[in-house]
Write an enzyme that holds these catalytic residues in place. Structure first.
Site, mmCIF file in Angstrom:
data_model
loop_
_atom_site.group_PDB
_atom_site.id
_atom_site.type_symbol
_atom_site.label_atom_id
_atom_site.label_comp_id
_atom_site.label_asym_id
_atom_site.label_seq_id
_atom_site.Cartn_x
_atom_site.Cartn_y
_atom_site.Cartn_z
ATOM 1 N NE ARG A 17 -10.456 -2.647 -2.982
ATOM 2 C CZ ARG A 17 -9.942 -2.102 -1.868
ATOM 3 N NH1 ARG A 17 -8.636 -2.520 -1.299
ATOM 4 N NH2 ARG A 17 -10.713 -0.865 -1.085
ATOM 5 C CG PHE A 38 -1.939 0.912 1.159
ATOM 6 C CD1 PHE A 38 -3.059 1.058 0.495
ATOM 7 C CD2 PHE A 38 -1.876 1.866 2.054
ATOM 8 C CE1 PHE A 38 -4.087 1.738 0.408
ATOM 9 C CE2 PHE A 38 -3.088 3.130 2.220
ATOM 10 C CZ PHE A 38 -3.815 2.816 1.319
ATOM 11 C CG ASP A 80 -0.367 -2.791 6.618
ATOM 12 O OD1 ASP A 80 -1.557 -2.953 7.197
ATOM 13 O OD2 ASP A 80 -0.394 -1.786 6.162
ATOM 14 C CE1 TYR A 90 -9.542 1.567 7.130
ATOM 15 C CE2 TYR A 90 -8.749 2.839 9.071
ATOM 16 C CZ TYR A 90 -8.524 2.445 7.668
ATOM 17 O OH TYR A 90 -7.299 2.563 7.128
ATOM 18 C CE LYS A 91 -8.135 -1.458 4.968
ATOM 19 N NZ LYS A 91 -8.919 -0.773 4.013
HETATM 20 C C1 LIG Z 1 -2.612 -1.998 3.672
HETATM 21 C C2 LIG Z 1 -2.883 -0.605 4.469
HETATM 22 N N1 LIG Z 1 -1.879 0.022 5.004
HETATM 23 C C3 LIG Z 1 -2.422 1.577 5.541
HETATM 24 C C4 LIG Z 1 -3.569 2.069 5.233
HETATM 25 C C5 LIG Z 1 -3.954 3.336 5.809
HETATM 26 O O1 LIG Z 1 -3.930 3.256 7.080
HETATM 27 P P1 LIG Z 1 -4.537 4.628 7.602
HETATM 28 O O2 LIG Z 1 -5.823 4.137 8.630
HETATM 29 O O3 LIG Z 1 -3.866 5.567 8.540
HETATM 30 O O4 LIG Z 1 -5.389 5.705 6.921
HETATM 31 C C6 LIG Z 1 -4.544 1.276 4.403
HETATM 32 C C7 LIG Z 1 -5.901 1.872 4.371
HETATM 33 O O5 LIG Z 1 -6.636 1.564 3.503
HETATM 34 C C8 LIG Z 1 -4.182 0.139 3.783
HETATM 35 O O6 LIG Z 1 -5.012 -0.770 3.194
#
Ligand SMILES: Cc1ncc(COP(=O)(O)O)c(C=O)c1O
Length: 397
Positions: free
Chosen positions: A356, A113, A184, A209-210
């Site tokens: 997606r 990401f 991550d 939040y996912k």
């Molecule tokens: C793999 C991944 N890393 C980081 C983030 C972003 O993190 P943040 O919650 O700080 O916006 C996302 C957001 O969708 C993500 O999919």
């Protein structure tokens, strides 16, 4: 055996919508709004500042962290919530680099990401010690783990394609080479089986939040391997990670264990919403969730491929290499997704050409899968996407 019709009844899904976007933002769990109202009126309203102690606001980030730990194969006391995933990745990478002061390479991949890469670059620039962020293709990561690497810094499940790294194998490979592993888990927590304790990764972080359905802006979590928790250096040395925040010492002393990864004031209302959202997981076995996610994903791929000639599968065909999402490539993907959404099937689009679809078994069943595939089939067959209004790009895609 997990009862997925019972879990589905625990969500308030938007009326008339088939929701295949829980990998972007999970829907509202039953009880979450009530819990937020209770915190606002019953705690904040009734207690004001006393809520920090009487309502347990100060301890909530570690208490809720323990509830997440169970879902990612981690022991209690290893995970804390708060701040955002961007912040957490920065913090975890900084701590990882401090454990390998003589090495100068952070290894990541081109499927990561982009934000994780932005955060890493920002950190390396601030450190000013000549670190390199080395990017290789996802399939080339294992071979690129050399003894120059200080930290392996990866997203477990690719946000676009759903391709899943072998966390155990790559972490073991990193350890053989003397590197630290930072994962991550944004698209993994609540989506696939994760065994942090088993694979002995040093650090992990994720958003809530996912698939964890904590709501827009929900706090992130960070995990530190327990044997390191009292040793790691918190780069974001905020007062709530201090050994004694209310002593107001002029010097910073890191707190005990995972507490030191706390930074500032926790988002109390969001933490309470997340806490309510995690109730549904009490009755869910991750192995059942994964089995159902695979069954639904396989079904979706088969149904779409039987109907939609112009699409190609962007996700790995082997379910063992795929997270809990299915993606297809289509040159007019943006317009096709807009047309699909207009017909009540919500997925999303990721540039340049990815459609997606998140497969979240807590609230998605076979009928949704069939309906989504049929609707996508008719959108393509009738070229319903071929309208100027569906090509207009505005807001969040
Ligand atoms: C793999 C991944 N890393 C980081 C983030 C972003 O993190 P943040 O919650 O700080 O916006 C996302 C957001 O969708 C993500 O999919």
């Amino acid at each position: 055996m997990t009862d997925f019709s019972a879990t589905r009844a625990r969500f308030r899904l938007p009326e008339g919508v088939t929701y295949l976007d829980g990998n972007s933002l999970g829907p509202l769990p039953v009880g979450a709004a009530e819990r937020a109202a209770e915190v606002i009126a019953g705690e904040w309203g009734a207690m004001a500042v006393a809520g920090w102690t009487r309502a347990g606001w100060m301890e909530a980030p570690t208490r809720v962290g323990d509830r997440i730990a169970r879902l990612i194969g981690a022991a209690p006391g290893t995970t804390v919530v708060g701040d955002t995933l961007s912040t957490r990745m920065y913090q975890a990478l900084a701590a990882a680099l401090a454990l390998r002061p003589r090495r100068r390479v952070v290894l990541s991949d081109t499927g990561n990401f982009p934000n994780d890469l932005y955060m890493a670059r920002g950190l390396l620039q601030t450190m000013g010690q000549g670190h390199e962020l080395r990017l290789v293709a996802p399939e080339a990561v294992a071979a690129a783990i050399t003894d120059e690497v200080a930290a392996l810094y990866l997203t477990h499940v690719d946000y676009r394609t759903g391709r899943m790294h072998d966390m155990a194998r790559l972490t073991a490979r990193a350890h053989e080479a003397g590197a630290v592993a930072v994962w991550d888990l944004a698209h993994s927590a609540g989506a696939v089986a994760v065994d942090l304790a088993g694979c002995e990764a040093e650090f992990a972080a994720g958003c809530t939040y996912k698939y964890l359905n904590g709501g827009p802006g929900a706090p992130a979590f960070v995990y530190v391997r327990p044997d390191l928790a009292d040793r790691v250096r918190p780069a974001l040395s905020g007062w709530l990670g201090h050994e004694s925040p209310f002593a107001f010492d002029l010097d910073y002393r890191p707190g005990r264990g995972i507490e030191r990864m706390r930074v500032g004031t926790p988002p109390v209302i969001q933490v309470a919403i997340l806490d309510a959202a995690l109730d549904v997981w009490e009755d869910v076995a991750i192995a059942d969730l994964r089995a159902r996610s695979i069954a639904l994903s396989e079904r979706f791929i088969a149904e779409v491929e039987a109907r939609c000639e112009g699409l190609t599968l962007a996700s790995p065909r082997d379910p063992a290499e795929r997270g809990s999402q299915v993606s297809f490539r289509f040159a007019e993907g943006f317009a096709a997704m807009q047309a699909l959404i207009a017909q009540g099937v919500v997925g999303d689009f990721r540039a340049p050409d990815i459609l997606r679809f998140g497969i979240a078994p807590l609230f998605i069943g076979e009928a949704d899968i069939r309906h989504a595939a049929e609707t996508l089939g008719s959108v393509l067959a009738e070229r319903a996407w071929d309208r100027a209004e569906y090509r207009q790009r505005a807001g969040v895609p």
